[in-house]
Design an enzyme around this catalytic site. Structure first.
Site, PDB file in Angstrom:
ATOM      1  N   SER A  14       0.936  -1.568   0.221  1.00  0.00           N
ATOM      2  CA  SER A  14       0.142   0.329  -0.049  1.00  0.00           C
ATOM      3  C   SER A  14       0.993   1.068  -0.014  1.00  0.00           C
ATOM      4  CB  SER A  14      -1.350   0.137   1.219  1.00  0.00           C
ATOM      5  OG  SER A  14      -2.163   1.484   0.730  1.00  0.00           O
ATOM      6  N   ASP A  16     -13.913   9.199   6.610  1.00  0.00           N
ATOM      7  CA  ASP A  16     -14.219   9.248   8.187  1.00  0.00           C
ATOM      8  C   ASP A  16     -15.050  10.564   8.719  1.00  0.00           C
ATOM      9  OD1 ASP A  16     -12.839   6.580   8.603  1.00  0.00           O
ATOM     10  OD2 ASP A  16     -10.769   7.240   9.839  1.00  0.00           O
ATOM     11  N   ARG A  19     -11.247  -1.639   8.437  1.00  0.00           N
ATOM     12  CA  ARG A  19      -9.692  -2.554   8.848  1.00  0.00           C
ATOM     13  C   ARG A  19      -9.941  -3.295  10.545  1.00  0.00           C
ATOM     14  NH1 ARG A  19      -8.131   1.793   7.016  1.00  0.00           N
ATOM     15  NH2 ARG A  19      -8.482   1.272   4.668  1.00  0.00           N
ATOM     16  N   LYS A  37      -3.200   4.209   6.210  1.00  0.00           N
ATOM     17  CA  LYS A  37      -3.293   2.008   5.882  1.00  0.00           C
ATOM     18  C   LYS A  37      -2.644   1.497   6.997  1.00  0.00           C
ATOM     19  CE  LYS A  37      -6.578   2.471   2.113  1.00  0.00           C
ATOM     20  NZ  LYS A  37      -6.945   1.484   0.938  1.00  0.00           N
ATOM     21  N   ASP A  85      -7.260  -3.609  -0.117  1.00  0.00           N
ATOM     22  CA  ASP A  85      -7.937  -2.831  -1.233  1.00  0.00           C
ATOM     23  C   ASP A  85      -9.187  -2.507   0.345  1.00  0.00           C
ATOM     24  OD1 ASP A  85      -8.686  -0.721  -2.850  1.00  0.00           O
ATOM     25  OD2 ASP A  85      -9.726  -2.305  -4.413  1.00  0.00           O
ATOM     26  N   SER A  86      -9.690  -1.040   0.056  1.00  0.00           N
ATOM     27  CA  SER A  86     -10.951  -0.673   0.716  1.00  0.00           C
ATOM     28  C   SER A  86     -11.360   1.110   0.318  1.00  0.00           C
ATOM     29  CB  SER A  86     -10.651  -0.225   2.565  1.00  0.00           C
ATOM     30  OG  SER A  86      -9.586   0.571   2.522  1.00  0.00           O
TER      31      SER A  86
END
Length: 195
Positions: A7, A151, A177, A12, A65-66
């Site tokens: 990443s 967020d 996560r 992250k 991945d998000s």
């Protein structure tokens, strides 16, 4: 346990390191290929596969991945969450575009879900694939400063504040996560001792 995370996002890496307590998470340190998958899973696997080619077969590799799926937008921004307002867009740009796209959407239709998928390639072969999600809704304006991405506009089910107001300690326990990381630890189980 040591793992290489494919990443380019330092947030992250830090968040996943917090979740996987006791793990040494090392960012790949190489430019990743463009994300072209149509699902989080495809992108996570592509990242892990790329990292595997860089670091070799003897290291545990994580591809993650998000993103955010908004019901009223038919699942958008989805895999394009980081680029929703265009390539190189900032978090604030993406939030502004999402709020603009939802400006006429009433509260009862602002349901959303954070999703994180992790593909873990094990040393010597084999893999583990896990998913974590967090349901909530999109607020009408950004609130809070302890977070990144979406967020400041995401209010989890059962909460009255955005994730950015709830803060890092809350995220370590409850985020998408965190849930994916917990599922990874559970899936690895006893194998983790030998990795």
């Amino acid at each position: 346990m040591r793992a290489v995370l494919a990443s380019a996002n330092p947030h992250k890496a830090r968040e996943l390191g917090d979740v996987l307590d006791g793990w040494e998470i090392e960012p790949l340190g190489a430019a990743l290929p463009e994300e072209t998958g149509s699902t989080f899973s495809e992108n996570a696997r592509a990242k892990a596969t790329f990292a595997r080619a860089v670091v070799g077969p003897d290291v545990l590799v994580l591809g993650e991945d998000s993103g955010l799926e908004v019901e009223a937008l038919n699942g958008a921004p989805g895999v394009r969450s980081a680029r929703y307002a265009g390539v190189g867009a900032s978090d604030a740009d993406n939030v502004a575009r999402l709020l603009a796209d939802l400006r006429n959407v009433p509260p009862e239709r602002r349901a959303a879900r954070f999703v994180a998928e992790i593909v873990c390639l094990l040393p010597g072969g084999g893999d583990v694939h896990v998913r974590g999600s967090l349901d909530g809704f999109i607020a009408f304006e950004p609130l809070g400063s302890d977070g990144f991405g979406y967020d400041p506009i995401f209010v989890p089910v059962g909460e009255q504040e955005t994730v950015a107001e709830l803060g890092a300690a809350w995220k370590r326990e409850h985020s998408h996560r965190a849930r994916a990381g917990s599922a990874l630890v559970d899936s690895l189980g006893a194998r983790a001792e030998s990795l």
